[in-house]
Motif scaffolding. Structure first.
Motif, PDB file in Angstrom:
ATOM      1  N   HIS A  77      -8.225   5.827 -15.542  1.00 14.39           N
ATOM      2  CA  HIS A  77      -6.611   6.004 -14.867  1.00 14.39           C
ATOM      3  C   HIS A  77      -5.593   7.189 -15.842  1.00 14.39           C
ATOM      4  CE1 HIS A  77      -8.943   3.899 -11.757  1.00 14.39           C
ATOM      5  NE2 HIS A  77      -8.051   4.098 -10.989  1.00 14.39           N
ATOM      6  N   ALA A 122      -1.957   0.993  -6.700  1.00 19.11           N
ATOM      7  CA  ALA A 122      -1.480   1.109  -8.223  1.00 19.11           C
ATOM      8  C   ALA A 122       0.124   1.449  -8.207  1.00 19.11           C
ATOM      9  CB  ALA A 122      -2.266   0.776  -9.214  1.00 19.11           C
ATOM     10  N   ASN A 168     -10.800  10.581 -11.179  1.00 23.66           N
ATOM     11  CA  ASN A 168     -11.295  11.591 -10.297  1.00 23.66           C
ATOM     12  C   ASN A 168     -10.610  11.630  -8.997  1.00 23.66           C
ATOM     13  OD1 ASN A 168     -14.093  10.910 -11.349  1.00 23.66           O
ATOM     14  ND2 ASN A 168     -13.976   8.778 -10.544  1.00 23.66           N
ATOM     15  N   SER A 169      -9.447  11.711  -9.257  1.00 25.01           N
ATOM     16  CA  SER A 169      -8.822  11.845  -7.873  1.00 25.01           C
ATOM     17  C   SER A 169      -8.542  13.612  -8.409  1.00 25.01           C
ATOM     18  CB  SER A 169      -7.231  11.280  -7.963  1.00 25.01           C
ATOM     19  OG  SER A 169      -6.424  11.943  -7.397  1.00 25.01           O
ATOM     20  N   ASP A 170      -8.505  13.904  -7.018  1.00 26.96           N
ATOM     21  CA  ASP A 170      -8.775  15.765  -6.226  1.00 26.96           C
ATOM     22  C   ASP A 170      -7.048  15.716  -6.755  1.00 26.96           C
ATOM     23  OD1 ASP A 170     -11.062  15.595  -6.119  1.00 26.96           O
ATOM     24  OD2 ASP A 170     -11.344  15.689  -4.144  1.00 26.96           O
ATOM     25  N   SER A 171      -6.280  15.245  -5.982  1.00 23.89           N
ATOM     26  CA  SER A 171      -4.920  15.590  -5.726  1.00 23.89           C
ATOM     27  C   SER A 171      -4.031  15.096  -7.219  1.00 23.89           C
ATOM     28  CB  SER A 171      -4.405  14.201  -4.804  1.00 23.89           C
ATOM     29  OG  SER A 171      -4.517  13.768  -4.491  1.00 23.89           O
ATOM     30  N   TYR A 175      -2.166  -5.703   0.911  1.00 19.91           N
ATOM     31  CA  TYR A 175      -3.248  -5.250   0.727  1.00 19.91           C
ATOM     32  C   TYR A 175      -3.524  -6.360   0.174  1.00 19.91           C
ATOM     33  CZ  TYR A 175      -7.576  -2.616  -1.202  1.00 19.91           C
ATOM     34  OH  TYR A 175      -8.762  -2.636  -1.785  1.00 19.91           O
ATOM     35  N   CYS A 222      -1.128   4.803 -10.639  1.00 19.49           N
ATOM     36  CA  CYS A 222      -1.718   5.162 -11.228  1.00 19.49           C
ATOM     37  C   CYS A 222      -3.148   5.723 -11.024  1.00 19.49           C
ATOM     38  CB  CYS A 222      -2.423   3.303 -12.323  1.00 19.49           C
ATOM     39  SG  CYS A 222      -1.305   2.360 -13.288  1.00 19.49           S
ATOM     40  N   VAL A 268       0.973  -0.670  -0.313  1.00 18.61           N
ATOM     41  CA  VAL A 268       0.185   0.339   0.251  1.00 18.61           C
ATOM     42  C   VAL A 268       1.019   1.189   0.066  1.00 18.61           C
ATOM     43  CG1 VAL A 268      -1.697   1.124   1.147  1.00 18.61           C
ATOM     44  CG2 VAL A 268      -1.927  -1.500   1.372  1.00 18.61           C
ATOM     45  N   PHE A 315      -6.032   8.561   3.882  1.00 16.93           N
ATOM     46  CA  PHE A 315      -5.708   9.205   2.206  1.00 16.93           C
ATOM     47  C   PHE A 315      -6.458   8.819   1.498  1.00 16.93           C
ATOM     48  CE2 PHE A 315      -1.786  10.398   4.460  1.00 16.93           C
ATOM     49  CZ  PHE A 315      -2.020  12.155   3.985  1.00 16.93           C
ATOM     50  N   ALA A 316      -7.348   7.976   1.733  1.00 12.77           N
ATOM     51  CA  ALA A 316      -8.004   7.071   0.686  1.00 12.77           C
ATOM     52  C   ALA A 316      -9.526   7.272   0.829  1.00 12.77           C
ATOM     53  CB  ALA A 316      -8.465   5.487   0.503  1.00 12.77           C
ATOM     54  N   GLY A 317      -9.959   8.815   1.538  1.00 16.80           N
ATOM     55  CA  GLY A 317     -10.978   8.894   2.058  1.00 16.80           C
ATOM     56  C   GLY A 317     -10.546  10.618   0.927  1.00 16.80           C
ATOM     57  N   THR A 332      -4.451   7.226  -1.601  1.00 14.26           N
ATOM     58  CA  THR A 332      -3.564   6.361  -1.563  1.00 14.26           C
ATOM     59  C   THR A 332      -4.106   5.228  -2.706  1.00 14.26           C
ATOM     60  OG1 THR A 332      -4.744   5.953   0.816  1.00 14.26           O
ATOM     61  CG2 THR A 332      -4.480   4.191   0.434  1.00 14.26           C
ATOM     62  N   ALA A 333      -2.753   4.813  -3.236  1.00 12.09           N
ATOM     63  CA  ALA A 333      -2.958   4.108  -4.284  1.00 12.09           C
ATOM     64  C   ALA A 333      -2.241   2.713  -3.596  1.00 12.09           C
ATOM     65  CB  ALA A 333      -1.784   4.558  -5.386  1.00 12.09           C
TER      66      ALA A 333
HETATM   67  C1  LIG Z   1      -5.467   0.017  -0.537  1.00 11.80           C
HETATM   68  C2  LIG Z   1      -6.325   0.940  -1.435  1.00 11.80           C
HETATM   69  C3  LIG Z   1      -5.290   1.204  -3.061  1.00 11.80           C
HETATM   70  C4  LIG Z   1      -6.221   1.890  -3.371  1.00 11.80           C
HETATM   71  N1  LIG Z   1      -5.293   2.432  -4.789  1.00 11.80           N
HETATM   72  C5  LIG Z   1      -5.952   3.341  -5.130  1.00 11.80           C
HETATM   73  C6  LIG Z   1      -4.860   3.606  -7.180  1.00 11.80           C
HETATM   74  O1  LIG Z   1      -3.716   2.917  -7.408  1.00 11.80           O
HETATM   75  N2  LIG Z   1      -5.190   4.630  -7.994  1.00 11.80           N
HETATM   76  C7  LIG Z   1      -6.374   5.129  -7.166  1.00 11.80           C
HETATM   77  O2  LIG Z   1      -6.798   6.635  -8.212  1.00 11.80           O
HETATM   78  N3  LIG Z   1      -7.291   5.176  -6.199  1.00 11.80           N
HETATM   79  C8  LIG Z   1      -6.885   4.231  -5.852  1.00 11.80           C
HETATM   80  N4  LIG Z   1      -7.406   4.168  -4.558  1.00 11.80           N
HETATM   81  C9  LIG Z   1      -8.582   5.419  -4.157  1.00 11.80           C
HETATM   82  C10 LIG Z   1      -8.438   6.463  -3.446  1.00 11.80           C
HETATM   83  O3  LIG Z   1      -6.947   6.258  -2.890  1.00 11.80           O
HETATM   84  C11 LIG Z   1      -9.238   7.553  -3.589  1.00 11.80           C
HETATM   85  O4  LIG Z   1      -9.480   7.909  -4.345  1.00 11.80           O
HETATM   86  C12 LIG Z   1      -8.900   8.846  -2.743  1.00 11.80           C
HETATM   87  O5  LIG Z   1      -9.745   9.474  -2.198  1.00 11.80           O
HETATM   88  C13 LIG Z   1      -7.950   9.696  -3.602  1.00 11.80           C
HETATM   89  O6  LIG Z   1      -8.102  11.175  -3.168  1.00 11.80           O
HETATM   90  P1  LIG Z   1      -8.251  12.464  -3.285  1.00 11.80           P
HETATM   91  O7  LIG Z   1      -9.106  12.049  -4.540  1.00 11.80           O
HETATM   92  O8  LIG Z   1      -8.409  13.087  -2.809  1.00 11.80           O
HETATM   93  O9  LIG Z   1      -6.816  11.920  -4.492  1.00 11.80           O
HETATM   94  C14 LIG Z   1      -7.251   2.602  -2.969  1.00 11.80           C
HETATM   95  C15 LIG Z   1      -7.424   3.095  -2.044  1.00 11.80           C
HETATM   96  C16 LIG Z   1      -7.412   2.108  -1.367  1.00 11.80           C
HETATM   97  C17 LIG Z   1      -7.799   1.872  -0.238  1.00 11.80           C
END
Ligand SMILES: Cc1cc2nc3c(=O)[nH]c(=O)nc-3n(C[C@H](O)[C@H](O)[C@H](O)COP(=O)(O)O)c2cc1C
Length: 168
Positions: free
Chosen positions: A127, A37, A55-58, A149, A51, A18, A84-86, A34-35
């Motif tokens: 993505h 990928a 839709n990611s805000d970051s 994970y 990856c 993770v 960070f997944a929130g 959180t990623a």
């Molecule tokens: C274990 C785990 C792995 C994740 N892997 C990815 C990933 O590889 N790529 C991705 O876009 N989101 C991934 N996510 C979801 C993002 O972390 C999530 O959508 C996050 O809210 C994005 O934040 P942001 O919109 O502020 O950038 C993962 C979530 C978890 C819990």
């Protein structure tokens, strides 16, 4: 057409580590996601990829800043992974981090991290494939183990693998 549930089930059977990818916005605020990928790409030059979802805000902030840090989370950082997944909250709130010499946002407590410059940004369906050139990297000693994970769950290394990894 691939059924999304089948896709998730199959990809979820592949265990990963993770990571948390961070960057700073124009006002110096921490962003990140959180990623799982994440992959090595090339040794020379040193390239890695993550990856982010479109839709990611970051993601647009990372692209704009041109730099980011990939943290390999430790087994003690499950809460950081969920933080960070929130979405839609201040990612710097309640998190220990500092600016590095390269002016990147580095989180405390990771097993390792890679400070990257955006090398290329390829389209990848819903993505992006964000390739980073590694400018600096750091790794903790054996006192920290990575977070794993698999099938939607996170945990530490199984004891058998831990013993083997620590013997080497
Ligand atoms: C274990 C785990 C792995 C994740 N892997 C990815 C990933 O590889 N790529 C991705 O876009 N989101 C991934 N996510 C979801 C993002 O972390 C999530 O959508 C996050 O809210 C994005 O934040 P942001 O919109 O502020 O950038 C993962 C979530 C978890 C819990």
């Amino acid at each position: 057409m691939i059924d999304p549930q089948d896709y998730k089930q199959v990809l979820g059977a592949f265990p990963t580590g993770v990571t948390v990818v961070t960057a700073l916005d124009d006002d110096g605020r921490l962003v990140g996601f959180t990623a799982s990928a994440f992959s090595a790409v090339s040794m020379d030059p040193a390239l890695v990829l993550v990856c982010p979802s479109l839709n990611s805000d970051s993601y647009p902030i990372i692209k704009r800043s041109g730099r980011f840090v990939i943290h390999i989370l430790s087994h003690e950082q499950q809460a950081i992974a969920y933080h960070f997944a929130g979405k839609g909250h201040d990612k710097g709130q309640g998190v220990q981090w500092q600016r590095s010499e390269l002016q990147n946002a580095v989180l405390e407590g990771a097993v390792a991290y890679l400070e990257c410059r955006v090398w290329e940004d390829y389209p990848g369906g819903d993505h992006a494939i964000l390739v980073g050139e590694v400018e600096k990297l750091w790794c903790a000693g054996h006192e920290l183990d990575p977070l794993l994970y698999c099938r939607g769950k996170m945990d530490q290394l199984p004891e058998t693998l831990r013993a083997l990894a620590h013997a080497s």
